[in-house]
Design a protein around this motif. Sequence first.
Motif, short mmCIF file in Angstrom:
data_model
loop_
_atom_site.label_atom_id
_atom_site.label_comp_id
_atom_site.label_asym_id
_atom_site.label_seq_id
_atom_site.Cartn_x
_atom_site.Cartn_y
_atom_site.Cartn_z
N GLN A 88 -4.81 -3.37 -6.48
CA GLN A 88 -6.11 -2.69 -6.33
C GLN A 88 -7.25 -3.69 -6.45
OE1 GLN A 88 -5.33 0.22 -9.38
NE2 GLN A 88 -5.18 1.87 -7.87
N THR A 95 -9.90 -4.53 -3.38
CA THR A 95 -11.34 -4.28 -3.48
C THR A 95 -12.16 -5.57 -3.35
OG1 THR A 95 -11.25 -4.36 -5.89
CG2 THR A 95 -11.14 -2.17 -4.86
N GLU A 110 0.83 -1.20 0.00
CA GLU A 110 0.00 0.00 0.00
C GLU A 110 0.87 1.26 0.00
OE1 GLU A 110 -3.55 1.78 2.72
OE2 GLU A 110 -3.60 -0.35 2.20
N ASN A 158 -2.43 -2.45 -10.47
CA ASN A 158 -3.82 -2.83 -10.77
C ASN A 158 -4.19 -4.18 -10.15
OD1 ASN A 158 -2.10 -4.00 -12.75
ND2 ASN A 158 -3.86 -4.38 -14.07
#
Length: 176
Positions: free
Chosen positions: A170, A174, A109, A167
């Motif tokens: 991410q 999520t 992160e 990506n």
Amino acid sequence: MIQLKPLQKADVDYFYNWINDEEVTRYSLSIFSKISSKSEINKWYTSVLNSSFEIVYGIYLENTSELIGYTGFSNISRQNNSAEYFLFIGNKKFWGQGIGTRVTEEILEIGFFGHKFNRIMLTVSEPNIGALKAYSKAGFIKEGRLRKACFRQGEYHDKIIMSILVNEFQSKSTSL
């Protein structure tokens, strides 16, 4: 349970025992097999703290502020927005408790959102099963193998190359 914070000069004391423990350094930096005295360790540690080619964080226990290892990025390429991740948990009491996975998630992160990296890679010694599991769990994907690239305890073993893209991170974040 853990916090990532800048390493402090006084934290070098922890490394005296860690670097001189063969079990702790088995799959770690090659330099650890070449240094053992306090002055050698101090010199190495000072170079880490002053390096403009690395970003380093201490891994501290949240409730006691005890240092249990360090982590960060090396081989940073601003042109390619990429870096190499490293993790060293020196305090063996905390091995096998999921801390490696937690640190890896936090540092990804920081790397992707704080430093705007597009790609973070690492190499890991094939016999280091715990690290391989932690990195896979955090989303790293195996890219290749450096055959017989590491010599430890009288024998050669392969290094596994792994990476994760922003990506992918991410998407993983999520879906949790």
